[in-house]
Design a protein around this motif. Structure first.
Motif, short mmCIF file in Angstrom:
data_model
loop_
_atom_site.label_atom_id
_atom_site.label_comp_id
_atom_site.label_asym_id
_atom_site.label_seq_id
_atom_site.Cartn_x
_atom_site.Cartn_y
_atom_site.Cartn_z
N GLU A 111 4.51 -12.80 26.37
CA GLU A 111 5.46 -13.91 26.29
C GLU A 111 6.73 -13.51 25.54
N VAL A 112 6.61 -12.62 24.55
CA VAL A 112 7.79 -12.23 23.76
C VAL A 112 8.39 -10.91 24.26
N GLY A 113 7.88 -10.40 25.37
CA GLY A 113 8.45 -9.19 25.96
C GLY A 113 8.04 -7.90 25.29
N ALA A 114 6.89 -7.91 24.59
CA ALA A 114 6.42 -6.69 23.94
C ALA A 114 5.87 -5.71 24.97
N ASP A 115 6.01 -4.43 24.70
CA ASP A 115 5.40 -3.39 25.52
C ASP A 115 3.96 -3.25 25.04
N ILE A 116 3.02 -3.72 25.84
CA ILE A 116 1.63 -3.79 25.38
C ILE A 116 0.97 -2.42 25.22
N ASN A 117 1.64 -1.37 25.66
CA ASN A 117 1.08 -0.02 25.50
C ASN A 117 1.58 0.66 24.24
N LYS A 118 2.56 0.03 23.58
CA LYS A 118 3.12 0.63 22.37
C LYS A 118 2.55 -0.01 21.11
N LYS A 119 2.74 0.68 20.01
CA LYS A 119 2.28 0.19 18.73
C LYS A 119 3.26 -0.83 18.16
N PHE A 120 2.82 -1.53 17.11
CA PHE A 120 3.63 -2.57 16.49
C PHE A 120 4.97 -2.02 15.99
N LYS A 121 4.92 -0.88 15.28
CA LYS A 121 6.14 -0.33 14.70
C LYS A 121 7.09 0.24 15.75
N GLU A 122 6.59 0.47 16.97
CA GLU A 122 7.41 1.01 18.05
C GLU A 122 8.14 -0.08 18.83
N GLN A 123 7.82 -1.34 18.54
CA GLN A 123 8.46 -2.45 19.24
C GLN A 123 9.85 -2.72 18.65
N ASP A 124 10.71 -3.30 19.47
CA ASP A 124 12.02 -3.73 19.00
C ASP A 124 11.85 -4.73 17.87
N GLY A 125 12.76 -4.68 16.89
CA GLY A 125 12.65 -5.55 15.73
C GLY A 125 12.61 -7.03 16.09
N GLN A 126 13.44 -7.43 17.05
CA GLN A 126 13.46 -8.84 17.47
C GLN A 126 12.16 -9.24 18.14
N VAL A 127 11.59 -8.30 18.88
CA VAL A 127 10.29 -8.56 19.53
C VAL A 127 9.22 -8.80 18.46
N ARG A 128 9.24 -7.97 17.41
CA ARG A 128 8.26 -8.14 16.34
C ARG A 128 8.42 -9.50 15.66
#
Length: 413
Positions: A315-332
């Motif tokens: 829903e927030v556009g996260a890349d589900i194959n990446k780790k938390f710290k690898e996500q864009d700051g706004q996505v986090r």
């Protein structure tokens, strides 16, 4: 007294109607119980998922307070037949009860047929006249006093009529609102009627991917300015089209009236037991350190079920194959926000066809709480769900049906 003449006629054979008939007969009155369906207690059979949640263990004051501002209307009825009296009554007719969770009270069989059979047996023992497959067409009056009923099987005479017809929920079990029609015809006001205690349908479709999961102690709020103070806490279940579970069944009584007014009702749901954004962020950060190989879905799954975690990440556009710290700051940031306050939009309900109760009914202002008798028509009594009084899940509404039916059955003038 003629064959078709009675001291009291009870219309409807739910919990309220059957106990009203039993009470009146025990007091020596000649009683006729009329039911339009072929058998007694059809809706009672479906109560509590067929297990028949009779009442609960709350104190009388807490019980009445659970009904909101109208709870005080119940004082006389509850004082005459509270949870303990109800259990004693059922024990006296051969039904033992238990409370496995310390709150809800059921027959030990956890089968509604046990209750119906016992009540039917008691009606027979007391020689209450019971007629099924008889539809009441009209309550007859002479001026401001009841004189009897006109039915599909002819007229029956009585100066006391008890209306125990229930609400509009589960029409396949006989509910059609005839009690409201009787009340209106005799000058009573019937408040707006809404389905309550039922599943809700949402605009968001991702809920359909989470149907195997239950969220314990979810906090549900209505995101409308005039309803900001309303909230409910309890177990939440996702369905293929929306929401159900105890918290939704309870809260639906607040939502269905708003649906009619706004078409859409936005909700905010906290599924992490009230944690705020900072607490969720710190949790994810800590778990990320402890489990450095976790991808974002696995990390969120330390808080929520995997299917819900995946849906919220998407829903927030996260890349589900990446780790938390690898996500864009706004996505986090957005992920933390949606975990703490998950937005869902209610666009419909399943309606009266699956509503366990009806919100609204015959105005309490026109019923004497000391007797359940109409303030407009002498000899006319109301009890149970037909009145404008409904409570949450957990035995509240059935206890009220029995208590109000018992009071009405005394025929206090």
């Amino acid at each position: 007294m003629k064959k078709d003449e009675y001291d009291v006629i009870v219309i409807g054979s739910g919990g309220a109607g059957m106990i009203a008939a039993i009470t009146s007969r025990k007091l020596g009155f000649k009683v006729l119980l009329l039911e339009k369906l072929p058998t007694l207690g059809s809706k009672l059979k479906a109560t509590g998922g067929g297990k028949c949640n009779l009442t609960n263990t709350l104190s009388n004051d807490d019980f009445m307070n659970s009904f909101g501002r109208n709870g005080k209307f119940m004082i006389k009825a509850i004082s005459m037949l509270d949870k303990n009296d109800l259990r004693d009554f059922f024990s006296s007719i051969g039904v033992q009860t238990d409370t496995k969770d310390g709150f809800r009270i059921f027959p030990v069989t956890h089968n509604s047929s046990t209750i119906i059979n016992a009540l039917e047996k008691e009606l027979h023992r007391l020689e209450v006249d019971v007629l099924c497959d008889v539809k009441v067409e009209k309550i007859l009056v002479d001026g401001i006093k009841t004189t009897g009923v006109d039915t599909s099987k002819g007229e029956f005479i009585s100066s006391n009529i008890i209306v125990a017809t229930g609400g509009l929920g589960f029409p396949m079990l006989g509910a059609n609102g005839d009690g409201y029609s009787f009340a209106k015809e005799l000058g009573h006001k019937v408040t707006d009627l809404y389905p309550a205690m039922l599943p809700l349908i949402t605009k968001e479709t991702w809920v359909g991917d989470c149907t195997a999961d239950t969220i314990a102690k979810a906090i549900v709020r209505i995101d409308l300015k005039k309803a900001k103070k309303l909230k409910a806490i309890g177990d939440l279940i996702f369905t293929s089209k929306g929401l159900r579970g105890p918290v939704i069944l309870d809260f639906s009584r607040e939502i269905t009236p708003l649906l009619e007014k706004y078409d859409e009702v936005p909700l905010l749901i906290n599924m992490v037991k009230g944690k705020n954004e900072d607490e969720v962020f710190q949790h994810l950060k800590k778990q990320s350190s402890l489990n450095p190989d976790y991808n974002i879905v696995e990390l969120v799954s330390t808080l929520l079920p995997a299917s819900v975690s995946k849906s919220l990440c998407l829903e927030v556009g996260a890349d589900i194959n990446k780790k938390f710290k690898e996500q864009d700051g706004q996505v986090r940031n957005n992920l933390v926000k949606i975990i703490v306050n998950t937005p869902l939009t209610v666009i419909d309900s399943v309606g009266f066809k699956k509503a366990m109760i009806t919100r609204g009914g015959v105005s309490l202002k026109e019923i004497n709480p000391e007797t359940m008798q109409s303030k407009i028509i002498d000899g006319l009594y109301f009890c149970g769900e037909v009145m404008d009084l409904d409570g949450p899940c957990g035995g509240y509404n059935l206890q009220w049906s029995f208590s109000s039916g018992n009071l009405a059955g005394h025929l206090y003038k």
